[in-house]
Design an enzyme around this catalytic site. Structure first.
Site, PDB file in Angstrom:
ATOM      1  N   GLY A 240      73.263   4.374  -1.564  1.00  0.00           N
ATOM      2  CA  GLY A 240      72.172   4.452  -0.606  1.00  0.00           C
ATOM      3  C   GLY A 240      71.002   5.239  -1.147  1.00  0.00           C
ATOM      4  O   GLY A 240      71.124   6.008  -2.100  1.00  0.00           O
TER       5      GLY A 240
ATOM      6  N   TYR B 155      64.996  11.676   0.774  1.00  0.00           N
ATOM      7  CA  TYR B 155      65.411  12.824  -0.038  1.00  0.00           C
ATOM      8  C   TYR B 155      65.720  12.406  -1.472  1.00  0.00           C
ATOM      9  O   TYR B 155      65.415  13.109  -2.418  1.00  0.00           O
ATOM     10  CB  TYR B 155      66.634  13.453   0.630  1.00  0.00           C
ATOM     11  CG  TYR B 155      67.177  14.697  -0.040  1.00  0.00           C
ATOM     12  CD1 TYR B 155      66.676  15.946   0.278  1.00  0.00           C
ATOM     13  CD2 TYR B 155      68.210  14.616  -0.966  1.00  0.00           C
ATOM     14  CE1 TYR B 155      67.179  17.095  -0.308  1.00  0.00           C
ATOM     15  CE2 TYR B 155      68.732  15.755  -1.567  1.00  0.00           C
ATOM     16  CZ  TYR B 155      68.210  16.991  -1.235  1.00  0.00           C
ATOM     17  OH  TYR B 155      68.710  18.120  -1.822  1.00  0.00           O
TER      18      TYR B 155
ATOM     19  N   LYS C 171      68.716   9.724  -3.821  1.00  0.00           N
ATOM     20  CA  LYS C 171      69.813   8.760  -3.818  1.00  0.00           C
ATOM     21  C   LYS C 171      71.116   9.428  -3.375  1.00  0.00           C
ATOM     22  O   LYS C 171      71.292  10.637  -3.509  1.00  0.00           O
ATOM     23  CB  LYS C 171      69.980   8.148  -5.206  1.00  0.00           C
ATOM     24  CG  LYS C 171      68.828   7.233  -5.593  1.00  0.00           C
ATOM     25  CD  LYS C 171      69.123   6.467  -6.873  1.00  0.00           C
ATOM     26  CE  LYS C 171      68.018   5.452  -7.156  1.00  0.00           C
ATOM     27  NZ  LYS C 171      68.290   4.631  -8.356  1.00  0.00           N
TER      28      LYS C 171
ATOM     29  N   ASP D 153      65.218  14.711  13.687  1.00  0.00           N
ATOM     30  CA  ASP D 153      65.159  13.346  13.153  1.00  0.00           C
ATOM     31  C   ASP D 153      66.346  12.527  13.658  1.00  0.00           C
ATOM     32  O   ASP D 153      67.040  11.862  12.878  1.00  0.00           O
ATOM     33  CB  ASP D 153      65.129  13.372  11.627  1.00  0.00           C
ATOM     34  CG  ASP D 153      64.620  12.046  11.035  1.00  0.00           C
ATOM     35  OD1 ASP D 153      63.958  11.285  11.774  1.00  0.00           O
ATOM     36  OD2 ASP D 153      64.884  11.789   9.853  1.00  0.00           O
TER      37      ASP D 153
END
Length: 948
Positions: free
Chosen positions: A638, A642, A644, A755
């Protein structure tokens, strides 16, 4: 230090001593304020504020005559010592939200004061009667605080008053007028502004308040609890330009002589209980904006006099008992932009004949009896809404655009950059319209009665921007450029507009620059274009001052004084050499500490001075490199903002997800350390656990537990091959709510996630929800119990509008995001999809008289519509409660947990029971498929080989 340098310093000290000029009483008063307040300017040192030029302080001879400290972050109370500054002309402490407590009665001792501005602070208590002693006062702005109690009668004594703004407080009682020897506001014949909106004022509007002798141009009484009739004396004040009496409980007829107010541009009478015939306003030739909606007027034909008012831009006459046909000539008015005639008895044929080059953009005739729409010769660019009219009952017209409610236009028309925006490397820096990275001064305009309604017309905002820049230039302020953004209408019909002001030739403003900008906006030196009307500006705290080394300055002064007293140059040189060596050693130690902020961590030893990282391990780069086959592509599961994410397995068999920061997203070392300390303290079954971290070879990596079923977003979109039925969706919502409730109420300190979204809710092997990704989280310290003022961060669509507007973050911002998540759970739609906002889509579609609140078309078919969705309506009610406009109106997350638990019980499921991954509450649609959002293979750190 040479002898010549030392002699220069001695000369400088002697000159300051000779120039000392501040009166002792004034120095004592300022010293007391300095001791009471926090965050005073760092140059408030020494015994001579006037001679030393303290920031925000101006003097005439030996007396302090001006204090302007807007937006510099002051906290504390304004003490009675302020009354000792008897020569003070100007006091502006606006936009210091930390200033609290009552306004001291000693304020009445400032007999020379002509400007008192305390906009956007947090003062409480009543406004002291002594304020009536300030006979020189010209500007009195106490708006946007928490003042309570009545409006002091004594304000009527302020015969020189030009500007009176008491809006947006908690003032109650009647509007005072003079009686016998008692003064009142009717005595303010020279005042041009009565701004009393958004209070709790009661009683009638006294007829004695107005007379033909008054110079009033603004009467803003909106959103109070005023009753009785509109006094006919209002029609005698022929200088009026803006009248707002809306959102009260006014009754009776509208006085006929309001028609005499031919300078009025904006007239708001909506949301009252006015009765009698619709008033004739045919002589109000300057009228731009007319709102008479939601009153009890007698039934009448459409008023033809409206078609004669050539300046009209906006007509709002919803629910005003209008009948008959709408004359086609109305739509030919050259300046007309918006016509809202909802909920009336209008009928016949609608003939929209716009003039060439006309500005008309919206005609809203919902819930009338229009039977026909005359075809247009050519496209006019006008949005026509005829929902719930006879024409839309015709099956042939049912699919026409005018028989559907259009989605609001969320585009931002304002001010493109003059160049290609650049990426800024420093935290919180922004690329200016001239593409220079800087720390802007930000805030929001509230225009209380703009004359236009077309927010998509960027021309208005270009004119406003140019006007702002001219004002800044005229005051010689260090401003490079300004940015205007996000024009919206709030529930008070104010136009809200965000402002960012960028510094010239430097990265940040100093305190003088911020105070000067704040003063220009708070005391109305800036005059906006007439289309925008009266305004208030609310500035955000500015946190980016680059202070000069005042401590060094103080040290030098101390050395000089010692030299003068001791008389030994050699001794001073020796002392300086020692101090220099000590400072250099301290600086070196500090540099070493900052280069490795983890150096003193010990996760094994118990030491009260060392952060204790419970169950959190510091991994070496080599360990994680082995776990990931040298961070190979096959282990890449993913990518986010930020960096990987890689999959691995510890020697113990525990699978882990490793977030590796990309270079451009790395935090400062101290910030990264602080985030690890924060995450190591939170432990809950509905939160993704932090296993450890790596800070080595300039790498920043966070190691989390691996959550195998991927994100909720992938589950409800079908991407992960998991189908969630109604019960499982309720349990996912419950798990996420429990995790958030823990963060808000049980973590120490409490944490705001900031978030919350479906991509950050992960599902474990039993489909239990776990809240993840704490990269934007903020701890709620004791000093920030009410809110944290911070730059807005989050994901559009989930972002709390109140937080976006005010930049004041509370736990209720998470509650709003959770409400969006709940709607996503039942609709499987993205928060913003094809320009449609899920919150408004659901809110507009809800019909509580129907099954499932009439939301059948919006509900995700995979939820199991064939079965009974027990508790569905309660779930929607809870979601909409979480989505309330004001944070205090939203529930706490612990309350949301209780409500979802009760919904689960109603649906026949135990809220505390976990269901296995093989239960009937979900099914994997793609068994055997190789696709998985995290990938398939795990790699054991103890056995995998690395490729170097």
């Amino acid at each position: 230090m040479t002898l010549w340098t030392f002699q220069c310093l001695l000369t400088r000290f002697a000159s300051h001593t000779a120039a000392a000029e501040t009166a002792p009483n004034d120095f004592s008063a300022l010293s007391s304020l300095k001791d009471t307040w926090k965050n005073t300017p760092p140059d408030w040192e020494g015994s001579d504020p006037c001679g030393d030029g303290w920031d925000g302080i101006k003097c005439t001879k030996s007396r302090v005559t001006s204090i302007t400290l807007s937006g510099v972050g002051l906290t504390g109370q304004l003490t009675g010592d302020i009354g000792s500054l008897t020569e003070l002309n100007i006091l502006d402490l606006s936009y210091n939200k930390g200033l609290t407590g009552p306004l001291p009665a000693s304020i009445g001792s400032l007999k020379m004061l002509n400007t008192l501005i305390l906009v956007g602070c947090d003062f409480t208590g009543s406004i002291p009667d002594e304020i009536g002693n300030l006979r020189q006062l010209v500007y009195l702005s106490l708006n946007s605080n928490r003042f309570s109690g009545p409006i002091p009668r004594s304000i009527g004594n302020l015969s020189k008053l030009y500007w009176l703004d008491l809006a947006d407080n908690q003032l109650d009682g009647i509007i005072p007028v003079s009686s016998g020897t008692n003064p009142g506001l009717d005595m303010l014949n020279h005042t041009k502004h009565f701004h009393f909106g958004k209070n709790k004022l009661t009683g009638n509007i006294p007829p004695e308040l107005f007379s033909s002798d008054m110079a009033l141009i603004h009467v803003l009484f909106e959103s109070n609890q005023l009753s009785g009739s509109i006094p006919s004396t209002l029609g005698n004040v022929t200088t009026l330009e803006v009248v707002r009496l809306d959102n009260n409980s006014l009754t009776g007829r509208v006085p006929e002589n309001l028609n005499n107010l031919n300078h009025v541009r904006e007239l708001f009478l909506s949301n009252n209980k006015l009765s009698g015939p619709l008033p004739d306003l045919s002589k109000m030739n300057s009228l731009n904006y007319l709102d008479m909606s939601n009153n009890g007027f007698e039934q009448s034909d459409f008023p033809l006099w409206l078609t004669t008012l050539q300046s009209l831009t906006t007509i709002m006459m919803e629910n005003t008992q209008l009948q008959g046909e709408v004359p086609s000539s109305l739509f030919s008015l050259a300046n007309l932009q918006t016509v809202v005639l909802k909920n009336n008895e209008l009928n016949g044929t609608l003939d929209v004949r716009t003039s060439k080059g006309g500005k008309l953009r919206r005609i809203d005739l919902q819930n009338n009896h229009i039977s026909e729409l005359k075809p247009q010769d050519e496209p006019s660019g006008v949005t026509i809404i005829l929902v719930k009219n006879l024409i839309c009952e015709d099956t042939e017209a049912a699919d026409a655009a005018y028989c559907k409610i259009p989605q609001p236009n969320v585009s931002n028309p304002i001010l493109q950059n003059n160049c290609q925006p650049i990426s800024c490397n420093k935290p919180d820096q922004v690329s200016s319209p001239n593409c220079v990275c800087a720390y802007p001064y930000t805030g929001a305009f509230s225009f209380r009665a703009p004359s236009f309604s077309d927010l998509g017309n960027g021309t208005y905002f270009l004119i406003l921007r140019d006007s702002l820049m001219k004002s800044f230039a005229a005051q010689l302020l260090p401003v490079d450029s300004v940015s205007l953004s996000n024009p919206t209408r709030d529930s008070y019909h104010y136009l809200i507009l965000n402002l960012s002001v960028f510094p010239s030739s430097q990265e940040q403003f100093n305190r003088t620059g911020i105070s000067s900008i704040g003063f220009l906006l708070s005391n109305q030196t800036f005059k906006p274009p007439k289309e925008f009307g009266p305004f208030v500006f609310k500035g955000d705290p500015y946190r980016y001052f680059e202070d000069n080394s005042e401590s060094s300055k103080s040290l030098n002064m101390g050395i000089i004084i010692g030299a003068v007293v001791g008389g030994s140059v050699l001794l001073v040189l020796l002392v300086l050499a020692g101090v220099y060596a000590f400072c250099q050693k301290r600086r070196a130690d500090r540099a070493i500490g900052q280069s490795n902020p983890f150096g003193r961590w010990d996760t094994k030893e118990s030491n009260s001075g060392i952060p204790q990282l419970k169950a959190t391990k510091k991994f070496s780069f080599q360990e994680l490199q082995k776990c990931t086959k040298n961070f190979s592509r096959e282990n890449d599961i993913g990518t986010g903002g930020y960096g990987k994410v890689y999959l691995g397995t510890l020697p113990s068999g525990q699978r882990i997800a490793i977030k590796r920061a990309q270079k451009e997203s790395k935090q400062g070392q101290l910030e990264f350390k602080a985030e690890i300390e924060l995450l190591s303290r939170v432990h809950h079954k509905n939160l993704v656990s932090l296993v450890g971290f790596c800070f080595e070879r300039e790498e920043q990596m966070l190691v989390y537990e691996y959550v195998p079923k991927g994100s909720l977003k992938d589950a409800i979109s079908g991407k992960s091959g998991i189908r969630l039925d109604w019960i499982r969706r309720l349990k996912v919502a419950l798990g996420a709510a429990r995790g958030l409730a823990y963060l808000h109420e049980l973590a120490d300190p409490p944490i705001i996630h900031r978030d919350i979204k479906s991509n950050n809710i992960l599902l474990d092997e039993r489909l239990n929800a776990k809240v993840s990704d704490f990269g934007l989280s903020k701890p709620m310290l004791d000093s920030e119990k009410d809110h944290i003022t911070t730059q807005v961060k989050g994901t559009m669509g989930y972002l709390d509008p109140e937080y976006y507007m005010s930049q004041q973050l509370t736990e209720k911002s998470d509650v709003y995001s959770f409400g969006v998540l709940m709607l996503e759970l039942i609709t499987a739609r993205k928060p913003i999809e094809r320009g449609k906002y899920i919150v408004k889509l659901v809110r507009n579609a809800i019909d509580k008289s129907k099954e499932l609140y009439g939301l059948h078309e919006l509900v995700d078919s995979a939820i199991g519509l064939g079965s009974t969705l027990m508790g569905f309506e309660k779930f929607v009610d809870l979601a909409m409660s979480c989505l309330q406009e004001a944070g205090p109106d939203r529930p706490k997350m612990s309350d949301a947990v209780k409500e979802i638990e009760s919904i689960l019980l109603l649906a026949g499921s135990n809220p505390n029971a976990e269901s296995a991954s093989t239960s009937a509450s979900f099914e994997e649609l793609s068994k055997g498929s190789s696709h998985h959002p995290y990938g398939n293979d795990s790699f054991d750190c103890s056995t995998s080989t690395s490729k170097n």
